[in-house]
Design an enzyme around this catalytic site. Structure first.
Site: not given
Ligand code: NAP
Length: 253
Positions: A145, A158
């Site tokens: 991130s 986080y």
């Molecule tokens: P997101 O849409 O919230 O996706 C997160 C994923 O993790 C979802 O599939 C979620 O499933 C899953 N997850 C969370 N808790 C879980 C659990 N206990 N068991 C199984 N699955 C679980 O967010 P995203 O942006 O795509 O995030 C993906 C990654 O990128 C994360 O590591 C996040 O920190 C990182 N990231 C995101 C951004 C951004 O700007 N979006 C920036 C930097 C890094 P559910 O749908 O069931 O919750």
């Protein structure tokens, strides 16, 4: 030929958090590059499956709660039972809890660290053992991130977890490069997913963020495609322990 080195034909890729957001985008990209994809999530990945199958790809869903660390070997077992092997692990799943540091509870702190860091290590270790057993290396890609480099605001657990993911990526790469296992990470910038709904709903914060992104837009799950396919491919054979930013230039400012 060089483009052949980017092909993932015959490879089995496992992506956590496969039902939505960046995980879904990376599942689709890996399948388009030729990999059979196993998506891990705690709820149905029907949409991801549909996106992959309409392109003629293969997708297998593994339902598992990643807050239960005992699920790491269970996930590997299910993937090997289905596809016979595993070659790629993408540690994408992660959670973010926004709260003033002064009010963060121990329970919420542990929740974030457990999924974003502990499970990333345990899954990496579990899959690395399988890669060693198979004898022909493997690829691990962690999702870091901007908070692997910066402090962030109201997200102390986080930030700590994602800063640790950058360090863990280096540490594992050092130990496992000699075993043919490449461990790298992708640091997404500000991407339009559920993870940033709260931020994007806050008009002031959203405007400030957008103004600072040189590319002039929020990222999308599709923006992860090139980096993840590269890092999971033979083309990245000599790339070890590095975190690639996919951030529209955010870190360059
Ligand atoms: P997101 O849409 O919230 O996706 C997160 C994923 O993790 C979802 O599939 C979620 O499933 C899953 N997850 C969370 N808790 C879980 C659990 N206990 N068991 C199984 N699955 C679980 O967010 P995203 O942006 O795509 O995030 C993906 C990654 O990128 C994360 O590591 C996040 O920190 C990182 N990231 C995101 C951004 C951004 O700007 N979006 C920036 C930097 C890094 P559910 O749908 O069931 O919750």
């Amino acid at each position: 030929m060089i483009l052949d080195d980017f092909s993932l034909k015959g490879k089995v890729a496992v992506v956590t958090g496969a039902n939505t957001g960046l995980g879904q985008g990376m599942c689709v990209a890996l399948a388009q590059a030729g990999a059979k994809v196993a998506g891990v999530a705690r709820r149905s990945c029907a949409e991801t499956s549909e996106l992959i199958k309409k392109d003629g790809g293969e997708f297998f869903e593994v339902i598992a709660d990643l807050s239960d660390t005992s699920n790491a070997p269970v996930i590997l077992e299910k993937v090997v039972e289905k596809f016979g092997r595993a070659d790629i692990l993408v540690n994408n799943a992660g959670i973010i809890l926004r709260e003033d540091a002064i009010n963060v509870t121990e329970e919420d702190w542990n929740k974030v660290i457990n999924i974003n860091l502990n499970m990333v290590f345990l899954l990496s270790q579990t899959f690395a053992k399988q890669f060693v057993k198979q004898g022909d290396g493997g690829k691990i890609v962690n999702v870091a991130s901007m908070t692997s480099y910066q402090g962030g605001i109201r997200i102390p657990a986080y930030t700590s977890s994602k800063s640790a993911v950058l360090g863990l990526t280096r540490a594992l790469a050092n130990e496992w490069a000699s075993k043919g296992i490449n461990v790298n990470a992708i640091a997404p910038g500000y991407m339009a997913t559920n993870n940033t709904t709260q931020l994007r709903d806050d008009e002031k914060r959203s405007g400030e963020i957008l103004e600072r992104i040189p590319a002039g837009r929020w990222g999308t799950p599709k923006d992860m495609a090139g980096a993840v396919v590269f890092l999971c491919s033979k083309a990245a054979e000599y790339v070890n322990g590095f975190t690639i930013a996919v951030d529209g230039g955010w870190l360059a400012r």
